[in-house]
Design an enzyme around this catalytic site. Structure first.
Site, PDB file in Angstrom:
ATOM      1  CB  VAL A 125      -0.936  -0.016   1.230  1.00  0.00           C
ATOM      2  CG1 VAL A 125      -1.826   1.211   1.237  1.00  0.00           C
ATOM      3  CG2 VAL A 125      -1.772  -1.299   1.237  1.00  0.00           C
ATOM      4  N   PRO A 126       1.228   1.736  -1.191  1.00  0.00           N
ATOM      5  CG  PRO A 126       1.206   2.380  -3.436  1.00  0.00           C
ATOM      6  CD  PRO A 126       0.503   1.506  -2.431  1.00  0.00           C
ATOM      7  CB  CYS A 127       2.059   5.477   2.487  1.00  0.00           C
ATOM      8  SG  CYS A 127       3.190   4.435   3.396  1.00  0.00           S
ATOM      9  CG  HIS A 128       6.774   4.161  -1.313  1.00  0.00           C
ATOM     10  ND1 HIS A 128       6.032   3.015  -1.069  1.00  0.00           N
ATOM     11  CD2 HIS A 128       7.181   4.086  -2.603  1.00  0.00           C
ATOM     12  CE1 HIS A 128       5.985   2.288  -2.173  1.00  0.00           C
ATOM     13  NE2 HIS A 128       6.679   2.915  -3.124  1.00  0.00           N
TER      14      HIS A 128
END
Length: 161
Positions: A125-128
């Site tokens: 879950v690419p919060c980056h």
């Protein structure tokens, strides 16, 4: 019943937690938190799939994750933000302001940043991929060096901000 596995990656150690044949947590941990013995052989199929997909991601051969996920915590708003994060394409970034507009309105930037910081399943879950409007990195719970490293894996070079 939950299952834990620790994985060493190019950006450091990750803790992977599975429950009910789904990944429920993927988080950065310090090496001192890792047990002495880490054995993938006895792990569940979902843990093995997650490890394989992460290895492929870090090697540059995977741009989308297929491992099943489950959000077991978080408010409805946080879960809405996390679902939206999954939609951000590999190799692209959006601003906190843009994410806020997608999830409730431009005045929700702080709430979106807070939800981003509480994301229980990092990387997948690419919060980056969420950065500040001025192009700087913003924040990252795992540390800006890890955020920069993940963006670099995806071919995004962010200056040392």
């Amino acid at each position: 019943m939950t299952e834990l596995y620790y994985m060493n990656t190019p950006i450091g150690w990750l803790k992977i937690r599975a429950a009910r044949d789904r990944i429920v947590e993927l988080d950065h941990v310090l090496e001192t938190e890792v047990p002495n013995e880490v054995d993938l052989d006895g792990s569940s199929p979902v843990i093995r799939q997650c490890v394989r997909e992460l290895q492929e991601y870090f090697s540059g051969s995977r741009t989308h994750f297929d491992v099943p996920l489950e959000f077991t915590a978080g408010t409805p708003f946080q879960q809405k933000v996390w679902q939206r994060l999954i939609e951000i394409p590999y190799g692209e970034t959006i601003s906190y302001k843009m994410l806020a507009a997608d999830c409730g309105g431009p005045n929700h930037s702080r709430a979106v940043a807070n939800a981003n910081g509480k994301n229980p399943i990092s990387i997948i879950v690419p919060c980056h991929r969420v950065i500040a409007s001025d192009g700087s990195l913003g924040g990252y719970t795992g540390g800006l060096d890890k955020k920069r490293g993940l963006l670099h894996v995806e071919g995004i070079d962010i200056s040392a901000t």
